[in-house]
Scaffold this motif. Structure first.
Motif, PDB file in Angstrom:
ATOM      1  N   HIS A 277       6.073  -5.813  -5.399  1.00 38.42           N
ATOM      2  CA  HIS A 277       4.756  -5.794  -5.100  1.00 38.42           C
ATOM      3  C   HIS A 277       3.685  -5.720  -6.047  1.00 38.42           C
ATOM      4  O   HIS A 277       2.619  -6.506  -5.878  1.00 38.42           O
ATOM      5  N   VAL A 278       3.915  -4.890  -7.337  1.00 32.36           N
ATOM      6  CA  VAL A 278       3.664  -4.901  -8.811  1.00 32.36           C
ATOM      7  C   VAL A 278       4.129  -5.174 -10.005  1.00 32.36           C
ATOM      8  O   VAL A 278       2.946  -4.823 -10.888  1.00 32.36           O
ATOM      9  N   SER A 279       4.898  -6.546  -9.291  1.00 32.09           N
ATOM     10  CA  SER A 279       4.651  -7.189 -10.748  1.00 32.09           C
ATOM     11  C   SER A 279       4.276  -8.898 -10.765  1.00 32.09           C
ATOM     12  O   SER A 279       3.756  -9.813 -10.869  1.00 32.09           O
ATOM     13  N   LEU A 280       3.375  -8.665  -8.969  1.00 33.73           N
ATOM     14  CA  LEU A 280       2.873 -10.109  -8.481  1.00 33.73           C
ATOM     15  C   LEU A 280       1.963 -10.632  -9.202  1.00 33.73           C
ATOM     16  O   LEU A 280       1.066 -11.685  -9.541  1.00 33.73           O
ATOM     17  N   ASP A 281       0.893 -10.055  -9.381  1.00 32.62           N
ATOM     18  CA  ASP A 281      -0.540  -9.702 -10.319  1.00 32.62           C
ATOM     19  C   ASP A 281      -0.155 -10.302 -12.630  1.00 32.62           C
ATOM     20  O   ASP A 281      -0.833 -10.184 -13.106  1.00 32.62           O
ATOM     21  N   HIS A 282       1.674 -10.846 -12.901  1.00 33.56           N
ATOM     22  CA  HIS A 282       1.803 -10.621 -13.666  1.00 33.56           C
ATOM     23  C   HIS A 282       1.204 -12.008 -14.785  1.00 33.56           C
ATOM     24  O   HIS A 282       2.337 -13.135 -13.607  1.00 33.56           O
ATOM     25  N   GLY A 283       0.710 -12.589 -15.288  1.00 37.66           N
ATOM     26  CA  GLY A 283       0.673 -13.712 -15.826  1.00 37.66           C
ATOM     27  C   GLY A 283       2.386 -13.991 -16.395  1.00 37.66           C
ATOM     28  O   GLY A 283       2.995 -13.938 -16.918  1.00 37.66           O
ATOM     29  N   PRO A 284       1.741 -15.601 -17.331  1.00 40.73           N
ATOM     30  CA  PRO A 284       2.574 -15.833 -18.151  1.00 40.73           C
ATOM     31  C   PRO A 284       3.319 -14.955 -18.963  1.00 40.73           C
ATOM     32  O   PRO A 284       4.039 -14.893 -19.841  1.00 40.73           O
TER      33      PRO A 284
ATOM     34  N   ASP B 179      -1.241  -9.611 -19.025  1.00 40.50           N
ATOM     35  CA  ASP B 179      -2.020 -11.130 -19.093  1.00 40.50           C
ATOM     36  C   ASP B 179      -2.057 -10.898 -17.871  1.00 40.50           C
ATOM     37  O   ASP B 179      -1.532 -11.504 -17.205  1.00 40.50           O
ATOM     38  N   PRO B 180      -2.514 -10.415 -16.948  1.00 38.22           N
ATOM     39  CA  PRO B 180      -2.862 -10.680 -15.277  1.00 38.22           C
ATOM     40  C   PRO B 180      -3.365 -12.027 -14.877  1.00 38.22           C
ATOM     41  O   PRO B 180      -4.306 -12.306 -15.331  1.00 38.22           O
ATOM     42  N   LYS B 181      -3.093 -11.978 -13.924  1.00 36.57           N
ATOM     43  CA  LYS B 181      -3.641 -12.728 -12.988  1.00 36.57           C
ATOM     44  C   LYS B 181      -4.130 -12.408 -11.578  1.00 36.57           C
ATOM     45  O   LYS B 181      -3.362 -11.223 -11.429  1.00 36.57           O
ATOM     46  N   PRO B 182      -4.796 -13.018 -10.568  1.00 36.02           N
ATOM     47  CA  PRO B 182      -5.317 -13.378  -9.789  1.00 36.02           C
ATOM     48  C   PRO B 182      -3.929 -12.440  -8.675  1.00 36.02           C
ATOM     49  O   PRO B 182      -3.138 -13.685  -8.671  1.00 36.02           O
ATOM     50  N   LEU B 183      -4.521 -11.221  -7.567  1.00 37.26           N
ATOM     51  CA  LEU B 183      -3.352 -11.125  -6.384  1.00 37.26           C
ATOM     52  C   LEU B 183      -3.720 -12.759  -5.434  1.00 37.26           C
ATOM     53  O   LEU B 183      -4.578 -12.770  -4.882  1.00 37.26           O
ATOM     54  N   ASP B 184      -2.671 -13.457  -4.919  1.00 29.75           N
ATOM     55  CA  ASP B 184      -2.640 -14.229  -3.693  1.00 29.75           C
ATOM     56  C   ASP B 184      -2.180 -13.317  -2.330  1.00 29.75           C
ATOM     57  O   ASP B 184      -0.332 -12.611  -2.841  1.00 29.75           O
ATOM     58  N   LEU B 185      -2.889 -12.570  -2.111  1.00 26.13           N
ATOM     59  CA  LEU B 185      -2.417 -11.738  -0.420  1.00 26.13           C
ATOM     60  C   LEU B 185      -1.464 -12.321   0.027  1.00 26.13           C
ATOM     61  O   LEU B 185      -0.537 -11.794   0.549  1.00 26.13           O
TER      62      LEU B 185
END
Length: 578
Positions: free
Chosen positions: A304-311, A316-322
């Motif tokens: 769950h704490v890897s879901l906002d990791h980007g490519p 390189d974070p990305k927005p979290l999709d709930l």
């Protein structure tokens, strides 16, 4: 210990930790008693009233062992000594006695995938190729056809978790040693039974001293593929991915069962064991935490704490999709419903502050901090609170890399910039996801350095401590601190929170997180708007007449038949009897 526990779900037979809450202390940043700018054991002892007031049951103490501090104590040079920066063994014994006197337990951080390169075991191991402790670590000659010390001579192509190769040449013997983390953290060879016996003896020594269990650092990495094959190339500096060859290999189950028998077997007491396991799946977690197998009580997973990791990875974070978050946490709730147990966390010493990461640390700071807490704590599992989380502490406004201290961040910055990345782009990733965000000192009050120290802190205090601090929250009934107190109280008082079944509601709603817990004739509903715009949640009509047992909004909740209208970041907890 899990070896002897029944897989019971009734309140009278369930393990004690099903209704417990754990609080992690990162001692360098908790409280400094002597003004040297570094937190210590006496400082922690002076703040135990805060933890007792919060209502937590267990303190997890991050490493306080003797260490050169290359990785802030996760590089240990003596497992049976306290680092002078934190105090003495006498200080530890005094702290432990006070913790127990206040009705709490203390769990040590067990870091045995690796030691410091200054540990006597490694000093001996590197002294010669025929030293009796040579096989206590992973040593290999240069790759065939390559000259030692030149690029490509490393025994495998693996990259370190802290950037660069995972092998370092030792000039004394002309061979390389393995370190999955920093070069000053050589990996122990758990295939050697002498290593395991030494670790078991050390653990027994701490249990004899009175500690109540262990949180085990990256424990699923202790079993390596003895062939040490190359990994698939990741494209970063030509390094390979060694993770499949070191993570959750079958041998780790044997090692943990042996540890359980040798360390906890025959002991009387209520102990806690939790294993940190990067990359662990729910299928594997069921095995690790099945009471009948006698391995661990629970694991820390990272899905769950890897879901906002980007490519580009974590920096390189990305927005979290709930919806992704609900799918992940819901999957773990279902998978470990009948066998095993979940650990619940947003924050720890390696993760950025959740209110800045998944919440809104501006306009909706208080409500987003409390909404995220509500959603997490009422799942099935044991909640972990990381120091300052109960105050809603935020990420820090680092001006530049010169203000950072974490070895992972500094290595990443150096390597990324050298590879051509723009420095400001790299800094944006570090500001969002760097580990220093979790390590700024706890904000006790509005005085200089937030009441953490009378000296110069080892890492700067967040400037927002002038209004975001413990002293300002204690007497405010709507504070983040008092909301955490209420959540912990619900777990202690309502068996449905600790042991009830779980059912996710509205899995496809992009902004509302809702679920039910059920135990016998008691039902609990958690519904929260995890966003900055008003939302409507369609619910069973029966919930309209339910009792509201907790809310993070002092205004009257907007309940109507079959629906609830939620203000931005509003969270409700309702209960009813069937």
């Amino acid at each position: 210990m899990a070896l002897d526990r029944p897989a019971a779900t009734t309140p009278t037979a369930a393990p004690w930790w099903t209704s417990a809450v754990v609080y992690q202390v990162y001692p360098r940043s908790f409280a400094d008693s002597d003004g040297d700018g570094v937190g210590d054991l006496a400082g922690l002892a002076s703040r135990l009233e805060h933890l007792q007031r919060l209502g937590v049951d267990v303190i997890w103490l991050s490493p306080v062992y003797a260490s050169p501090q290359a990785d802030n104590g996760y590089d240990i040079s003596d497992y049976q000594a306290i680092d002078p920066s934190f105090g003495t063994l006498e200080d530890f014994d005094a702290l432990l006695a006070q913790v127990h006197a206040r009705g709490m337990k203390l769990v040590m951080d067990l870091v045995v995938n690796h030691t410091s390169d200054e540990h006597p075991w490694f000093v001996e191991s590197r002294s010669s190729t025929d030293n009796p402790k040579r096989d206590w670590y992973w040593w290999r000659p240069p790759r065939a056809g390559f000259e030692a010390g030149l690029p490509g001579a490393e025994p495998t192509n693996w990259g370190s978790f802290f950037s660069g190769p995972s092998w370092t040449l030792d000039e004394t013997t002309g061979e390389y040693y393995l370190h999955l983390f920093d070069r000053k953290q050589p990996d122990l060879n758990w295939e050697n039974p002498q290593v395991r016996q030494a670790v078991h003896a050390m653990m027994r020594w701490w249990l004899d001293r009175g500690v109540d269990g262990f949180r085990m650092d990256v424990i699923n990495l202790i079993s390596k593929d003895p062939d040490l094959p190359d990994g698939s190339t990741t494209g970063v500096g030509g390094l390979g991915d060694g993770f499949p060859h070191v993570a959750t290999r079958p041998g780790v189950h044997d090692f943990l069962r042996e540890m359980n028998r040798e360390v906890f077997g025959g002991r009387v007491g209520e102990f806690l064991t939790v294993g940190e396991m990067p990359g662990v799946t729910w299928e594997q977690a069921r095995l690790f935490t099945d009471p009948a197998r006698g391995e661990l009580d629970m694991v820390f997973q990272f899905e769950h704490v890897s879901l906002d990791h980007g490519p580009g990875g974590k920096f390189d974070p990305k927005p979290l999709d709930l919806r992704d978050l609900k799918a992940s946490l819901g999957r773990w709730q279902t998978a470990l419903a009948e066998v095993g147990w979940n650990s619940l966390y947003w924050n720890n010493h390696d993760q950025p502050r959740v209110v800045s990461r998944f919440g809104d640390d501006g306009e909706h700071w208080r409500n987003s901090a409390t909404a995220l807490a509500t959603v997490l704590h009422l799942h099935r599992g044991t909640p972990y609170v990381y120091q300052g989380e109960e105050l809603g502490m935020t990420n820090a406004p680092f001006a530049g890399v010169h203000e950072m201290r974490d070895v992972e961040s500094l290595n990443h910055y150096r390597q990324a910039v050298a590879a051509g990345a723009h420095p400001e782009s790299v800094l944006r990733g570090l500001r969002a996801m760097g580990r220093d965000n979790a390590r700024t000192p706890v904000q006790w009050d509005a005085t200089p350095h937030a009441g953490f120290t009378t000296g110069e802190p080892w890492l700067a205090v967040n400037p927002n401590h002038t209004w975001l601090n413990a002293e300002a929250q204690y007497d405010d009934p709507h504070s983040v601190f008092n909301h955490y107190r209420a959540l912990i109280g619900l777990r202690h008082d309502l068996p449905v929170v600790a042991l009830g079944d779980f059912r996710m509601l509205l899995p496809d709603h992009p902004h509302v997180y809702a679920y039910e817990r059920t135990l016998d004739d008691t039902r609990l509903l958690v519904v929260a708007n995890l966003g900055g715009t008003p939302q409507t949640a369609e619910l069973d009509r029966e919930w309209t007449a339910a009792d509201i047992v907790l809310t993070n909004n002092p205004e009257q909740a907007l309940l109507s038949p079959g629906r609830v209208d939620l203000r931005p970041w509003e969270a409700l907890v309702l209960t009813r009897t069937t």
